[in-house]
Motif scaffolding. Structure first.
Motif, short mmCIF file in Angstrom:
data_model
loop_
_atom_site.label_atom_id
_atom_site.label_comp_id
_atom_site.label_asym_id
_atom_site.label_seq_id
_atom_site.Cartn_x
_atom_site.Cartn_y
_atom_site.Cartn_z
N ASP A 194 0.86 -1.28 -0.24
CA ASP A 194 0.29 0.11 -0.42
C ASP A 194 0.70 1.66 0.09
O ASP A 194 0.15 2.52 -0.67
CB ASP A 194 -0.78 -0.34 1.40
CG ASP A 194 -0.99 -1.15 1.74
OD1 ASP A 194 -2.43 -1.64 0.20
OD2 ASP A 194 -2.35 -1.63 2.48
N PHE A 195 2.05 1.28 0.23
CA PHE A 195 3.02 2.62 0.45
C PHE A 195 4.34 2.21 0.09
O PHE A 195 4.70 1.38 0.30
CB PHE A 195 2.38 2.96 1.48
CG PHE A 195 2.78 2.32 2.97
CD1 PHE A 195 4.11 1.86 3.29
CD2 PHE A 195 1.65 1.84 3.41
CE1 PHE A 195 3.93 1.49 4.23
CE2 PHE A 195 1.99 1.19 4.27
CZ PHE A 195 2.99 1.02 5.29
N PRO A 196 5.25 2.80 -0.16
CA PRO A 196 7.10 2.68 -0.28
C PRO A 196 7.52 2.66 0.45
O PRO A 196 6.65 3.80 1.83
CB PRO A 196 7.14 4.39 -1.64
CG PRO A 196 6.44 4.46 -0.91
CD PRO A 196 5.39 4.09 -0.99
N GLY A 197 8.05 1.97 1.00
CA GLY A 197 8.98 2.86 2.24
C GLY A 197 8.61 1.69 3.48
O GLY A 197 7.26 1.37 3.82
N LEU A 198 8.46 2.59 4.59
CA LEU A 198 8.12 1.48 6.16
C LEU A 198 7.49 2.23 6.38
O LEU A 198 6.54 2.16 7.68
CB LEU A 198 9.35 1.12 7.05
CG LEU A 198 10.79 0.48 6.23
CD1 LEU A 198 12.15 0.82 7.75
CD2 LEU A 198 10.05 -1.04 6.37
N ASN A 199 7.22 3.34 6.42
CA ASN A 199 6.30 4.49 6.95
C ASN A 199 5.75 4.55 8.51
O ASN A 199 4.88 4.53 8.78
CB ASN A 199 4.40 4.03 6.82
CG ASN A 199 3.18 4.43 7.03
OD1 ASN A 199 3.23 6.38 6.31
ND2 ASN A 199 2.15 4.09 7.34
N LEU A 200 7.03 5.33 8.25
CA LEU A 200 7.39 5.43 10.19
C LEU A 200 6.26 6.36 11.09
O LEU A 200 6.07 7.50 10.03
CB LEU A 200 8.70 5.02 10.47
CG LEU A 200 9.65 4.23 9.49
CD1 LEU A 200 11.45 4.55 10.35
CD2 LEU A 200 9.44 2.66 10.36
N CYS A 201 6.58 6.88 12.08
CA CYS A 201 5.77 7.90 12.93
C CYS A 201 7.39 9.14 12.13
O CYS A 201 8.12 9.19 12.49
CB CYS A 201 6.36 7.77 13.96
SG CYS A 201 4.89 6.33 14.89
N GLY A 202 5.92 10.05 12.21
CA GLY A 202 6.76 11.34 11.88
C GLY A 202 8.55 11.33 13.00
O GLY A 202 9.40 12.10 12.55
N GLU A 203 8.24 11.42 14.44
CA GLU A 203 8.66 11.24 15.35
C GLU A 203 10.72 10.39 15.46
O GLU A 203 11.57 11.03 15.28
CB GLU A 203 8.61 11.71 16.50
CG GLU A 203 8.08 12.32 17.83
CD GLU A 203 8.79 13.36 17.91
OE1 GLU A 203 10.37 13.32 17.32
OE2 GLU A 203 8.63 14.82 18.21
N THR A 204 10.40 9.57 14.85
CA THR A 204 11.21 8.43 13.97
C THR A 204 12.29 9.07 13.08
O THR A 204 12.95 9.09 12.86
CB THR A 204 10.89 7.19 13.64
OG1 THR A 204 9.63 6.56 14.95
CG2 THR A 204 11.39 5.82 13.46
#
Length: 386
Positions: free
Chosen positions: A152-162
């Motif tokens: 559903d998305f590229p990358g790992l879709n991590l949290c903003g603070e990460t």
């Protein structure tokens, strides 16, 4: 009775200091996802990083010594795990979010090239005027774009603070919105702790590996100011048992640095009246450094880093390995420029969007030392033994 998400959040809030980053405010993911019923946001990020291809490849990426030099020297993976452990220790003592610190630490070198800093120098030179290359920026690129684990998305879709924590040096990162936030709010304390833990870790383990390899000598090391402190804590052992001395020295130095940093951070938090994440941002904007060694130890640490740079990183044997690594990257890069069919299709699919130079850079940056050497042989390029 099992604990649900709300119970876990409440437990965390009882432990965290008011200036820590809580899991209720982890920063938005670029692509919205439902929350997990029993894993908090930074725990999910950590797991995504550990399961990524880039993380697995760290095992065969150089720290100082290439993998062929021996099985017991640090590599990029063992370095990363040590940084994560130190970051968690410091964060726990200071009431920071251990999950966030660990996650940032585990991701901080995902974009590192093969052959250590020599590899980065080679790619930086090859990409000069073409967008450049820097491993911290590449780490962000890896987790936002290059990893392909989810449909559903590229990358790992991590949290903003990460993501903000991975942006170690700030500056001009590819994602402009994040760059603006990073410049305006500054890094979290958790991110600053990881940054310092990185320096602490490689300084201690490079000294240990250097002594164990024989490239550094005890007679030279004993001239360092910090060695006087180390020597006081060394176990009484056979002076000829150099392995025992080097391992003990690395452990003692690590403890000295971590203890000094914790005490110094604690003093600065009180001195600058840090009581919230907003206070951390205000201190950053006013150039007040919250995470650094005490004044006295800063002098000793600077001397240690200068010693390692001159005696280990510039040692003829390390330089020999570095030059071979750089030459490997130069040869591969030039080969892929004229033979793009040798690049995997998953990279070639982005050539129209990002250009051939960038996809070649991405491909090589993701290689392990071992794979890069094998690729030279498989492609029939000039090869020399390591």
């Amino acid at each position: 009775m099992k604990k649900g998400r709300n119970e876990l959040l409440e437990e965390e809030e009882k432990i965290l200091a008011p200036y820590a980053v809580g899991s209720r405010n982890p920063g938005e993911r670029e692509y919205p996802e439902p929350e997990h019923p029993y894993r908090l946001p930074f725990q999910r990020d950590r797991d995504r990083i550990i399961h990524s291809h880039a993380f697995k490849r760290l095992e065969y990426k150089t720290q100082v010594f290439v993998y062929s030099e021996g099985d017991h020297f640090r590599n990029r993976l063992t370095h990363t795990l040590e940084v994560a452990g130190i970051s968690k220790t410091i964060s726990k003592v200071l009431g920071l979010n251990e999950d966030l610190s660990e996650t940032i630490a585990l991701a901080h070198d995902l974009g590192h090239s093969p052959f250590g800093h020599a590899g980065q120098e080679a790619l930086s030179e090859l990409m000069r005027g073409k967008g450049g290359f820097e491993h911290n920026k590449q780490s962000l690129r890896v987790v936002q774009k290059l990893e392909r684990r989810y449909p559903d998305f590229p990358g790992l879709n991590l949290c903003g603070e990460t993501l903000l924590g991975i942006m170690k040096h700030g500056g001009d990162y590819e994602t402009s919105d994040l760059s603006d936030v990073r410049r305006d709010t500054g890094p979290s304390l958790e991110a600053m702790v990881v940054d310092s833990s990185d320096e602490i870790t490689y300084s201690a383990h490079d000294l240990e590996d250097g002594l164990e390899s024989g490239l550094l000598t005890l007679s030279d090391v004993k001239e360092l100011k910090v060695w006087k402190r180390i020597e006081d804590s060394l176990p009484k052992t056979n002076p000829s048992d150099k392995d025992s001395i080097s391992r003990s020295a690395g452990r003692i130095l690590l403890n000295l640095m971590v203890s000094d940093l914790i005490d110094s951070i604690d003093s600065r938090l009180q001195e600058y009246s840090i009581h919230s994440r907003e206070d951390v941002s205000f201190a950053f904007q006013n150039q007040k450094k919250l995470v650094q060694f005490s004044e006295g130890f800063q002098i000793e640490f600077k001397e240690l880093k200068s010693y390692l740079f001159g005696k280990l990183y510039r040692h003829p044997e390390v330089s020999r390995m570095s030059e071979r690594g750089k030459e490997t990257i130069f040869l591969l890069f030039k080969h892929f420029e004229s033979h793009p069919e040798s690049i995997p299709e998953s990279y070639r699919n982005r050539e129209e969007e990002e250009g051939r130079m960038r996809i070649i850079c991405d491909y090589i940056a993701g290689m392990t030392d071992r794979f890069a050497i094998e690729k030279l042989k498989r492609e029939g390029i000039l090869w020399f033994p390591y």
